[in-house]
Scaffold this motif. Structure first.
Motif, short mmCIF file in Angstrom:
data_model
loop_
_atom_site.label_atom_id
_atom_site.label_comp_id
_atom_site.label_asym_id
_atom_site.label_seq_id
_atom_site.Cartn_x
_atom_site.Cartn_y
_atom_site.Cartn_z
N ALA A 24 -38.80 -46.55 -4.76
CA ALA A 24 -38.86 -47.31 -6.00
C ALA A 24 -38.95 -46.42 -7.23
N GLN A 25 -39.01 -45.12 -7.03
CA GLN A 25 -39.14 -44.19 -8.15
C GLN A 25 -37.73 -43.73 -8.55
N VAL A 26 -37.22 -44.31 -9.62
CA VAL A 26 -35.83 -44.08 -10.01
C VAL A 26 -35.74 -43.80 -11.51
N ILE A 27 -34.60 -43.26 -11.92
CA ILE A 27 -34.28 -43.08 -13.34
C ILE A 27 -33.55 -44.34 -13.79
N TYR A 28 -34.22 -45.18 -14.57
CA TYR A 28 -33.60 -46.42 -15.03
C TYR A 28 -32.69 -46.19 -16.23
N ARG A 29 -33.07 -45.23 -17.06
CA ARG A 29 -32.24 -44.95 -18.22
C ARG A 29 -32.23 -43.46 -18.48
N ASP A 30 -31.04 -42.90 -18.58
CA ASP A 30 -30.88 -41.47 -18.83
C ASP A 30 -30.47 -41.30 -20.29
N TYR A 31 -31.38 -40.76 -21.08
CA TYR A 31 -31.12 -40.65 -22.51
C TYR A 31 -30.10 -39.55 -22.84
N TYR A 39 -20.92 -35.17 -18.12
CA TYR A 39 -21.85 -36.00 -17.34
C TYR A 39 -21.90 -37.39 -17.96
N PRO A 40 -20.98 -38.25 -17.61
CA PRO A 40 -20.95 -39.58 -18.24
C PRO A 40 -22.19 -40.41 -17.94
N ASP A 41 -22.85 -40.19 -16.79
CA ASP A 41 -24.04 -40.96 -16.43
C ASP A 41 -25.33 -40.31 -16.94
N GLY A 42 -25.24 -39.08 -17.44
CA GLY A 42 -26.42 -38.37 -17.91
C GLY A 42 -26.76 -37.21 -17.01
N VAL A 43 -27.34 -36.16 -17.61
CA VAL A 43 -27.59 -34.94 -16.87
C VAL A 43 -28.71 -35.10 -15.84
N PHE A 44 -29.72 -35.95 -16.13
CA PHE A 44 -30.82 -36.10 -15.17
C PHE A 44 -30.38 -36.85 -13.92
N ILE A 45 -29.56 -37.87 -14.11
CA ILE A 45 -29.00 -38.54 -12.93
C ILE A 45 -28.11 -37.58 -12.17
N GLN A 46 -27.40 -36.70 -12.89
CA GLN A 46 -26.57 -35.72 -12.20
C GLN A 46 -27.42 -34.78 -11.34
N TYR A 47 -28.57 -34.37 -11.90
CA TYR A 47 -29.49 -33.54 -11.12
C TYR A 47 -29.93 -34.29 -9.86
N SER A 48 -30.27 -35.55 -10.01
CA SER A 48 -30.77 -36.31 -8.86
C SER A 48 -29.70 -36.45 -7.80
#
Length: 349
Positions: A24-31, A39-48
């Motif tokens: 349940a621990q997720v990135i809901y919004r990548d600023y 990185y169209p979805d965001g760099v933190f989601i890319q890391y994940s």
């Protein structure tokens, strides 16, 4: 007349398991979405996607993972900060204890005790950015020794209890920051030793004085490198060297009109840090807290009305907090409650 010693042995077996499901621990919004191409979805989601998905990330010249990294079975959706797999921490421990006491007289008793205890390990749950493995920590152990005297003197007008103690800790669980997230680490070995004096004095029938004095000497004996920046010179968090308390209870009258009792109290604590890394922002200097109240019990001993004030001088002192100066320069502290007045009505059946 001397009495024979009494000994009480004991042992406890603990079989404990902690479970943590990070799904349940997720990135809901990548600023960073759309800010740092490609990185169209965001760099933190890319890391994940790369790290939590446990793909072998190909680093681009800017140091970020290649966008070709894709979600896997342990990172569905590509936005989990930890693998979406339940983990557990288990402990099976025997913890013995033994105490012995000896009555030197009817008013003086000596005692000694030994015990061993632990608290289970677990997992750091506030993770950001993503990690491949759920960070864990192992159980903390303590072995405690204590000797002391319990006395009632001068026709029971003075109660005086004295205790000397020492607690040896291993695998101490402490909190340190890594990046912007706090993590629990097994910091090493430590020792807390000290003494405590407490009791009551009733010099007259209308006056009772409660008192206490405590001293603690807390030091690390070894520190694991993973606990950096904690070191051998660091102070234990929430462990003041001195504490003192004194309270006076005065019975103004106790007759057919009822009973009126007036109480005043003082608590003193020497300086202490409120986190393991001894952040200066969370250093609390020595302080005193005063309180007072008056209780009136109506004839018949059923109704009691009490009015009083806590923290009389409105002292503000730090109770805890969080410091992260590496990212964002954040320092937060939780302070004590202010001066408060109260009125209570009690009924005894």
């Amino acid at each position: 007349m001397q009495n024979s010693p009494h000994t009480t042995p004991g042992i406890r077996y603990t079989d404990e398991a902690k479970r943590f499901d990070p799904s349940a621990q997720v990135i809901y919004r990548d600023y960073t979405q759309g800010v740092l191409p490609p990185y169209p979805d965001g760099v933190f989601i890319q890391y994940s996607r790369c790290l939590v998905g446990q793909s072998v990330p190909q680093l681009l010249p800017n140091g970020f993972p290649d966008p070709a990294c894709v979600p896997t079975a342990v990172n569905p959706g590509g936005n989990h900060t930890l693998p979406a797999v339940e983990v557990s921490a288990k402990a099976k421990e025997w913890t013995p204890a033994v105490s012995a006491n000896y009555k030197f007289t009817d008013d003086v008793m000596g005692y000694a005790s030994y015990s061993r205890g632990f608290k289970n390990g677990g997992f750091s749950q506030r993770i950001f950015p993503a990690e491949q493995v759920t960070p864990s920590f192992t159980p903390e152990f303590v072995t405690s020794y204590e000797i002391g005297l319990k006395t009632e003197l001068f026709d029971r007008r003075l109660r005086l209890n004295v205790a000397l103690f020492q607690s040896d800790y291993s695998d101490i669980q402490i909190v340190v920051n890594e990046g912007i997230a706090p993590k629990v680490r097994n910091g090493g070995k430590g020792r807390i030793k000290g003494f405590e004096i407490e009791g009551q004095a009733a010099p007259t029938d209308w006056l009772r004085i409660d008192y206490g004095l405590g001293y603690l000497d807390a030091k690390y004996r070894s520190v694991d490198p993973s606990a950096f920046p904690v070191n051998l010179d660091s102070k234990f968090a929430f462990v003041p060297k001195w504490t003192t308390t004194v309270a006076a209870n005065v019975t103004a009258f106790d007759n057919e009109k009822g009973k009126l009792t007036i109480r005043g109290d003082w608590y003193y604590q020497s300086s202490t840090f409120k986190d393991a890394v001894n952040s200066p922002q969370l250093f609390q200097s020595a302080y005193s807290v005063f309180g007072a109240n008056a209780s009136y019990t109506l004839p018949g001993d059923h109704f009691t009305v009490t009015a009083g004030v806590t923290n009389l001088t409105d002292k503000r002192y730090i109770q805890g907090g969080y410091v992260d100066l590496n990212v964002g320069g954040v320092a937060e502290a939780t302070y004590s409650r202010p001066r408060e007045w109260f009125l209570k009505v009690g009924y005894t059946y």
